[in-house]
Design a protein around this motif. Structure first.
Motif, short mmCIF file in Angstrom:
data_model
loop_
_atom_site.label_atom_id
_atom_site.label_comp_id
_atom_site.label_asym_id
_atom_site.label_seq_id
_atom_site.Cartn_x
_atom_site.Cartn_y
_atom_site.Cartn_z
N ARG A 1 0.83 -1.21 0.00
CA ARG A 1 0.00 0.00 0.00
C ARG A 1 0.87 1.26 0.00
N ALA A 2 1.93 1.24 0.77
CA ALA A 2 2.83 2.39 0.81
C ALA A 2 3.46 2.64 -0.55
N LEU A 3 3.75 1.57 -1.30
CA LEU A 3 4.33 1.75 -2.62
C LEU A 3 3.35 2.46 -3.55
N VAL A 4 2.09 2.03 -3.56
CA VAL A 4 1.10 2.69 -4.42
C VAL A 4 0.95 4.15 -4.02
N GLU A 5 0.88 4.41 -2.72
CA GLU A 5 0.73 5.79 -2.25
C GLU A 5 1.95 6.63 -2.57
N ALA B 1 2.90 4.99 -9.17
CA ALA B 1 1.98 5.74 -10.01
C ALA B 1 1.37 4.86 -11.09
N ALA B 2 2.16 3.98 -11.70
CA ALA B 2 1.63 3.09 -12.74
C ALA B 2 0.53 2.20 -12.17
N THR C 1 2.30 -7.62 -15.80
CA THR C 1 2.38 -6.50 -14.85
C THR C 1 3.82 -6.21 -14.50
N GLU C 2 4.62 -7.23 -14.31
CA GLU C 2 6.04 -7.02 -14.01
C GLU C 2 6.72 -6.30 -15.17
N ALA C 3 6.42 -6.70 -16.41
CA ALA C 3 7.03 -6.07 -17.58
C ALA C 3 6.62 -4.61 -17.71
N VAL C 4 5.35 -4.33 -17.45
CA VAL C 4 4.86 -2.95 -17.56
C VAL C 4 5.47 -2.08 -16.46
N LEU C 5 5.56 -2.60 -15.25
CA LEU C 5 6.14 -1.81 -14.17
C LEU C 5 7.62 -1.55 -14.41
N LEU C 6 8.30 -2.49 -15.04
CA LEU C 6 9.70 -2.25 -15.41
C LEU C 6 9.79 -1.10 -16.41
N ALA C 7 8.88 -1.11 -17.40
CA ALA C 7 8.88 -0.02 -18.38
C ALA C 7 8.58 1.31 -17.71
N THR D 1 11.99 7.90 -17.95
CA THR D 1 12.34 9.21 -17.40
C THR D 1 11.32 10.27 -17.80
N ASP D 2 10.61 10.09 -18.90
CA ASP D 2 9.50 10.98 -19.24
C ASP D 2 8.26 10.45 -18.52
N GLU D 3 7.94 11.04 -17.41
CA GLU D 3 6.92 10.47 -16.53
C GLU D 3 5.50 10.64 -17.05
N ARG D 4 5.33 11.39 -18.12
CA ARG D 4 4.00 11.49 -18.72
C ARG D 4 3.55 10.15 -19.29
N ARG D 5 4.49 9.30 -19.63
CA ARG D 5 4.16 8.00 -20.21
C ARG D 5 3.58 7.03 -19.17
N VAL D 6 3.89 7.28 -17.90
CA VAL D 6 3.52 6.33 -16.84
C VAL D 6 2.01 6.14 -16.77
#
Length: 263
Positions: free
Chosen positions: A11-15, A71-72, A110-116, A121-126
């Motif tokens: 939960r802390a990670l998502v927050e 954030a993802a 999900t693991e692959a997407v979170l790695l991406a 570095t362009d956080e708009r993609r997240v």
């Protein structure tokens, strides 16, 4: 680690995604980790996938990679709520289920997407990487190989190129400029944006492909943004990243870089 500890750290990670996802991160964490207290719901099986992913990633060091990961996951919840409200059912083809000798396909993706997301570095993609997780969960016609292809294609694209795909994808409701593009603009920004369009054509994401020299050196027709269409590849990226909802200001900025007004 106990179940309570996994819940607490996950939960802390998502927050922790709040610097990118805003206050929505806390609400998303409640949906996933304390659904009885949430005002909205997502499919139990999908929530379980996100809980496992958050618990697995919870030990990462603090920093922007942790922020992007959280954030993802928050954005995945946001889109899952949207599709749930729209009545789109979570796929029932075993995507969320354990497999003999292997974990669920949903966990691998999900693991692959979170790695991406973590390395973006362009956080708009997240935002759109998170949306992909929820979109695939309600898309039984999309297999894991196709998702991997979409991730590879999207990973090679700049934010401006994603915005250009979004512009072409919404052409039926927002007309595109009819002004011909300059093939070799003098300004660097316009030149770079024109190269972005040409690269999208060369990589098969947009039709028509780049015009080829004509016999005798005859002049080539000048391309207009209004002439462009998404190819099958382009449709895949556009659909899975949910570029239909990419911010309008990003589309406007991409067209402005080309020297074009928004119609």
């Amino acid at each position: 680690m106990t179940a309570a500890e996994e819940t607490s750290t996950g939960r802390a990670l998502v927050e922790a995604g709040a610097p990118v996802a805003g206050s929505m991160s806390a609400a998303a964490a409640t949906v996933v980790f304390e659904p009885a207290a949430a005002r909205v719901q997502v499919h139990d099986g999908f929530a379980a996938v996100l809980r496992r992913a958050a618990a697995d990633a919870a030990g990462m060091p603090e920093g922007r990679e942790q922020v992007r990961t959280g954030a993802a996951l928050a954005f995945a919840v946001e889109h899952a709520v949207t599709v749930h409200r729209a009545g789109r059912a979570v796929r029932g083809d075993g995507y969320l289920d354990d497999r003999p000798g292997n974990r669920p396909a949903a966990d691998e993706l999900t693991e692959a997407v979170l790695l991406a997301a973590r390395t973006s570095t362009d956080e708009r993609r997240v935002r759109h990487l998170g949306y992909l997780l929820a979109e695939v969960a309600v898309s039984p016609d999309i297999d894991a190989g196709l998702v991997g292809r979409a991730l590879r294609l999207a990973g090679a694209l700049s934010w401006r190129q994603l915005a250009l795909l979004a512009a072409v994808g919404r052409r039926d409701r927002v007309p595109l400029p009819m002004i011909p593009l300059d093939d070799d603009p003098r300004g660097w920004t316009a030149w770079g944006a024109r190269e972005d369009v040409a690269e999208l054509q060369r990589t098969g994401l947009l039709d028509p492909p780049p015009a080829q020299p004509r016999p005798g050196g005859a002049a080539l027709p000048r391309l207009r943004i209004a002439d462009l269409r998404l190819t099958r590849r382009g449709v895949l990226v556009h659909r899975l990243l949910v570029l239909e909802v990419l911010r309008e200001d990003a589309v406007t900025a991409a067209l402005a870089d080309l020297g074009l007004p928004r119609s």
